[in-house]
Design an enzyme around this catalytic site. Sequence first.
Site: not given
Ligand code: SAH
Ligand code: SF4
Length: 372
Positions: A95, A108, A115, A119, A122, A174-175, A228-230, A305, A348
Amino acid sequence: MINLLNYNQPQLADYFASIGEKPFRAKQLMRWMHHFGVHDFAQMTDIAKSLREKLTADTEITLPNVQLEQVSNDGTRKWLIGTDDIKTGAASSIETVFIPEDDRGTLCISSQVGCALACTFCSTGAQGFNRNLSVAEIIGQMVIANQSLRQEAGYDLLPAGERIISNVVMMGMGEPLANYDNVVTSMHIMLDDSAYGLSRRRVTLSTSGIVPAMDKLKDDCPVALAVSLHAPNDALRDILVPINKKYPLKELMAACNRYLEKAPRDFVTFEYVMLDGVNDTVEHAHELLALIKHVPCKLNLIPFNPFPNSGYETSKSSHIRVFRDILMQAGYVVTVRKTRGDDIDAACGQLAGKVLDKTKRSSKRIPIEAVA
Ligand code: SAH
Ligand code: SF4
């Protein structure tokens, strides 16, 4: 058949050299394919007829298939793009999302089908990894979005200096650093004046923190970096972002500073998903401040989300406000990401496509006591 969309300008110049043509042909081709969005060799009027015939015989300019285009009530657009796997016949799609704002239009872009980094919050990660996208499939998302947005705006070509897509974020499925070569080649095309001419600050790559690839990127294509720290400590980040076990926070912070060495006026954007009761307390905010103390950065808080069976809930808005204020009072620029395109699942972390589920992982619920 060679798909010319897979090449950046230097690679295209090599191709032309290999067939005895002058390198400036590469520039002409880049302009036709990307700047003008013309993919029919017959229309490339400044290229000699004999060369056009040769290109028609030996090469192609083929975009991935658009399966569906949706427009949200707030103007956000989403394209579902088919990348069907020829070998297995498995349906798989990715997408692309366009987010219009007053002062910019952000595309985007996805870099992989699925991926592998898993995580836990995600939905792309929940589906496992299928395959890397080719350059034609990555930059093809830009071509497709441009064509459609120009058509919508009633322009064949925009007035000089105007762009509908002014910014790109590699934040789709994806990463990006796990598909390094294809992503970097695609970003070269985004920055190329003959193609899209975006400045490197208007292209942002988001990574979960693949340290060696971050070190390489700063030399190969130093675009804006989002990380992406989190989580503010390794114990929690090991669970939320499992690649942390390989590249823990201390190494990640050092890599961020190495990335900034070359461009001292730049900063890293730390992304932090807000998960109710998991990483959103006052203590977490203070721990985060201590962690990022030595890295020039901005912070982007992303309300989680939800997606089915994630096992997580979005932080309460009052908690997000408290968390944000602690960071702001410490002097940081903090944004709380607005959810866009909610009605078309374009937010996201909700980008799912129809990825072949190879892992069949079950629910991603993490026990609260493990993270407290
Ligand atoms: N793989 C890369 C880029 C894609 S994700 C990464 O992880 O950085 C883009 C952003 O959306 C990242 O910061 C990711 O952690 C965040 N993200 C993933 N799932 C999410 C969700 N369910 N709600 C909000 N943000 C999310
Ligand atoms: Fe992959 Fe980024 Fe999702 Fe983590 S947050 S699973 S690195 S797409």
